[in-house]
Design a protein around this motif. Structure first.
Motif, mmCIF file in Angstrom:
data_model
loop_
_atom_site.group_PDB
_atom_site.id
_atom_site.type_symbol
_atom_site.label_atom_id
_atom_site.label_comp_id
_atom_site.label_asym_id
_atom_site.label_seq_id
_atom_site.Cartn_x
_atom_site.Cartn_y
_atom_site.Cartn_z
ATOM 1 N N LEU A 92 23.795 3.638 9.956
ATOM 2 C CA LEU A 92 24.885 3.194 8.879
ATOM 3 C C LEU A 92 24.094 2.740 7.929
ATOM 4 C CD1 LEU A 92 27.333 1.261 10.886
ATOM 5 C CD2 LEU A 92 27.904 3.335 9.883
ATOM 6 N N ARG A 93 22.943 1.914 7.960
ATOM 7 C CA ARG A 93 22.046 1.472 6.804
ATOM 8 C C ARG A 93 21.345 2.683 6.326
ATOM 9 N NH1 ARG A 93 20.755 -3.141 4.440
ATOM 10 N NH2 ARG A 93 18.684 -3.265 3.887
ATOM 11 N N ASN A 94 21.033 3.627 6.643
ATOM 12 C CA ASN A 94 20.439 4.699 6.074
ATOM 13 C C ASN A 94 21.442 5.567 5.124
ATOM 14 O OD1 ASN A 94 18.095 4.353 7.456
ATOM 15 N ND2 ASN A 94 18.402 5.723 9.053
ATOM 16 N N ARG A 95 22.751 5.508 5.455
ATOM 17 C CA ARG A 95 23.932 5.833 4.579
ATOM 18 C C ARG A 95 24.454 5.127 3.802
ATOM 19 N NH1 ARG A 95 22.321 8.374 8.735
ATOM 20 N NH2 ARG A 95 22.336 10.329 9.142
ATOM 21 N N GLY A 96 23.988 3.755 3.865
ATOM 22 C CA GLY A 96 24.507 2.997 2.799
ATOM 23 C C GLY A 96 26.019 2.291 3.025
ATOM 24 N N CYS A 97 26.236 2.415 4.366
ATOM 25 C CA CYS A 97 27.582 2.004 4.911
ATOM 26 C C CYS A 97 27.769 0.744 5.656
ATOM 27 C CB CYS A 97 28.361 3.403 5.357
ATOM 28 S SG CYS A 97 28.649 4.433 4.256
ATOM 29 N N GLU A 98 26.654 0.174 6.169
ATOM 30 C CA GLU A 98 26.597 -0.873 6.919
ATOM 31 C C GLU A 98 27.402 -2.184 6.408
ATOM 32 O OE1 GLU A 98 23.429 -2.314 4.056
ATOM 33 O OE2 GLU A 98 23.984 -0.423 4.830
ATOM 34 N N LYS A 99 27.628 -2.385 5.003
ATOM 35 C CA LYS A 99 28.517 -3.396 4.546
ATOM 36 C C LYS A 99 29.906 -3.070 4.775
ATOM 37 C CE LYS A 99 25.367 -3.755 0.684
ATOM 38 N NZ LYS A 99 25.097 -2.549 -0.111
ATOM 39 N N PHE A 100 30.361 -1.766 4.981
ATOM 40 C CA PHE A 100 31.748 -1.585 5.157
ATOM 41 C C PHE A 100 32.193 -1.484 6.504
ATOM 42 C CE2 PHE A 100 30.267 1.071 1.522
ATOM 43 C CZ PHE A 100 30.726 0.284 0.540
ATOM 44 N N VAL A 101 31.254 -1.614 7.372
ATOM 45 C CA VAL A 101 31.895 -1.528 9.001
ATOM 46 C C VAL A 101 31.567 -2.984 9.331
ATOM 47 C CG1 VAL A 101 31.215 -0.541 11.458
ATOM 48 C CG2 VAL A 101 31.072 0.721 9.081
ATOM 49 N N ASN A 102 32.483 -3.371 10.196
ATOM 50 C CA ASN A 102 32.488 -4.620 10.914
ATOM 51 C C ASN A 102 31.453 -4.589 12.014
ATOM 52 O OD1 ASN A 102 32.859 -7.054 12.170
ATOM 53 N ND2 ASN A 102 35.099 -6.950 11.827
ATOM 54 N N PRO A 103 30.563 -5.527 12.138
ATOM 55 C CA PRO A 103 29.392 -5.441 13.501
ATOM 56 C C PRO A 103 30.469 -5.536 14.623
ATOM 57 C CG PRO A 103 28.657 -7.364 11.521
ATOM 58 C CD PRO A 103 30.247 -6.800 11.213
ATOM 59 N N ARG A 104 31.461 -6.405 14.510
ATOM 60 C CA ARG A 104 32.332 -6.365 16.096
ATOM 61 C C ARG A 104 32.764 -5.013 16.411
ATOM 62 N NH1 ARG A 104 30.230 -10.677 18.047
ATOM 63 N NH2 ARG A 104 30.592 -12.611 16.779
ATOM 64 N N PHE A 162 33.073 6.482 12.146
ATOM 65 C CA PHE A 162 32.784 7.827 11.398
ATOM 66 C C PHE A 162 33.806 7.873 10.380
ATOM 67 C CE2 PHE A 162 31.988 12.243 10.673
ATOM 68 C CZ PHE A 162 30.600 12.069 10.679
ATOM 69 N N ASP A 163 34.814 7.574 10.313
ATOM 70 C CA ASP A 163 35.825 7.792 9.013
ATOM 71 C C ASP A 163 35.407 6.862 7.935
ATOM 72 O OD1 ASP A 163 38.301 8.868 7.957
ATOM 73 O OD2 ASP A 163 39.211 6.993 8.093
ATOM 74 N N ILE A 164 34.923 5.567 7.975
ATOM 75 C CA ILE A 164 34.518 4.804 7.064
ATOM 76 C C ILE A 164 33.212 5.299 6.631
ATOM 77 C CG2 ILE A 164 33.336 2.417 6.702
ATOM 78 C CD1 ILE A 164 35.136 1.496 9.224
ATOM 79 N N VAL A 165 32.589 5.840 7.323
ATOM 80 C CA VAL A 165 31.251 6.533 6.496
ATOM 81 C C VAL A 165 31.812 7.725 5.849
ATOM 82 C CG1 VAL A 165 29.091 7.950 7.206
ATOM 83 C CG2 VAL A 165 29.691 5.761 8.488
ATOM 84 N N LYS A 166 32.534 8.499 6.275
ATOM 85 C CA LYS A 166 32.943 9.661 5.487
ATOM 86 C C LYS A 166 33.592 9.471 4.189
ATOM 87 C CE LYS A 166 36.566 13.272 6.139
ATOM 88 N NZ LYS A 166 37.484 13.696 7.172
ATOM 89 N N GLN A 167 34.269 8.251 4.408
ATOM 90 C CA GLN A 167 35.063 7.830 2.883
ATOM 91 C C GLN A 167 34.332 7.189 2.071
ATOM 92 O OE1 GLN A 167 38.086 8.935 2.321
ATOM 93 N NE2 GLN A 167 38.252 10.056 4.272
ATOM 94 N N ASN A 168 33.013 6.638 2.515
ATOM 95 C CA ASN A 168 32.432 5.857 1.638
ATOM 96 C C ASN A 168 30.991 6.391 1.256
ATOM 97 O OD1 ASN A 168 34.203 3.688 1.077
ATOM 98 N ND2 ASN A 168 33.953 3.398 3.175
ATOM 99 N N CYS A 169 30.358 7.298 2.004
ATOM 100 C CA CYS A 169 28.996 7.795 1.892
ATOM 101 C C CYS A 169 28.771 8.667 0.699
ATOM 102 C CB CYS A 169 28.604 8.447 3.286
ATOM 103 S SG CYS A 169 26.732 8.859 3.165
ATOM 104 N N THR A 170 28.107 8.437 -0.008
ATOM 105 C CA THR A 170 27.946 9.276 -1.279
ATOM 106 C C THR A 170 27.063 10.371 -1.013
ATOM 107 O OG1 THR A 170 26.082 7.909 -2.081
ATOM 108 C CG2 THR A 170 28.335 7.484 -2.776
ATOM 109 N N THR A 171 26.153 10.459 0.034
ATOM 110 C CA THR A 171 25.225 11.468 0.469
ATOM 111 C C THR A 171 25.649 12.130 1.564
ATOM 112 O OG1 THR A 171 23.833 10.134 1.815
ATOM 113 C CG2 THR A 171 23.168 10.379 -0.669
#
Length: 192
Positions: A92-104, A162-171
């Motif tokens: 997630l961090r490599n895609r810049g989406c770690e802030k959007f996903v709850n660690p739980r 994966f939906d969170i990554v898909k909706q927020n990943c710019t790369t």
């Protein structure tokens, strides 16, 4: 609206076209909203003397996985979900989406997936059939149903992540960590 005040009818939930991924919108030149996480800007600058804290604070790059993800199992081995948590967090961090996903959410996925692997190992060890406790006859192994349940739970949680990554990943989000997770976890357990 019905007489009792409830909304009825209308469009079904999740009906229609699925939303396009953010990276695809950007590459096609369409307008896209990029969710920005604002940096904290205090109204006034705080000084260290203003704080009533006795300890020094330090930033953490990744939250540490909860203890239950690495707890010792009945067979004496570690659950191993902490390694999966770290791997997903780095992905997630490599895609810049770690802030959007709850660690739980990541912890829940890691636990469900490692429980699925445990059930698959039990099926490999004990087989697809078991002995009925009262009649002594053959019956389906309970690990099969548990495996399917944990797999379904893990997949639902993964789709959410994966939906969170898909909706927020710019790369482009190339390289799904789910491809190598089971292989890495199973090969890691052989040596234990």
């Amino acid at each position: 609206m019905a007489k009792d005040g409830t909304l009825r009818g209308g469009r079904r939930a999740r009906a229609g076209d699925k939303p396009e991924a953010l990276a695809d919108k950007i590459t096609k030149g369409k307008t896209a909203k990029i969710l920005e996480v604002p940096d904290f800007q205090p109204e006034s600058i705080l000084e260290a003397e203003d704080l009533e804290v006795d300890s020094d604070f330090y930033g953490e790059e990744m939250p540490s996985p909860s203890d239950y993800l690495s707890s010792r199992q009945k067979d004496g081995k570690s659950l191993g979900a902490d390694a999966l948590f770290i791997e997903i967090w780095k992905w997630l961090r490599n895609r810049g989406c770690e802030k959007f996903v709850n660690p739980r959410l990541i912890e829940a996925y890691a636990q469900a997936f490692t429980r699925y692997i445990q059930c698959e190992e039990a099926i490999s060890t004990y087989g697809l059939l078991g002995k009925h406790p009262t009649t002594g006859g053959a019956m389906a192994s309970p690990f099969v149903q548990m495996s399917q349940s944990f797999q379904k739970q893990a997949n639902l949680l993964w789709y959410e992540i994966f939906d969170i990554v898909k909706q927020n990943c710019t790369t482009a989000y190339i390289g799904n960590p789910q491809d190598d997770i089971m292989e890495a976890l199973l090969s890691g357990r052989k040596g234990r």
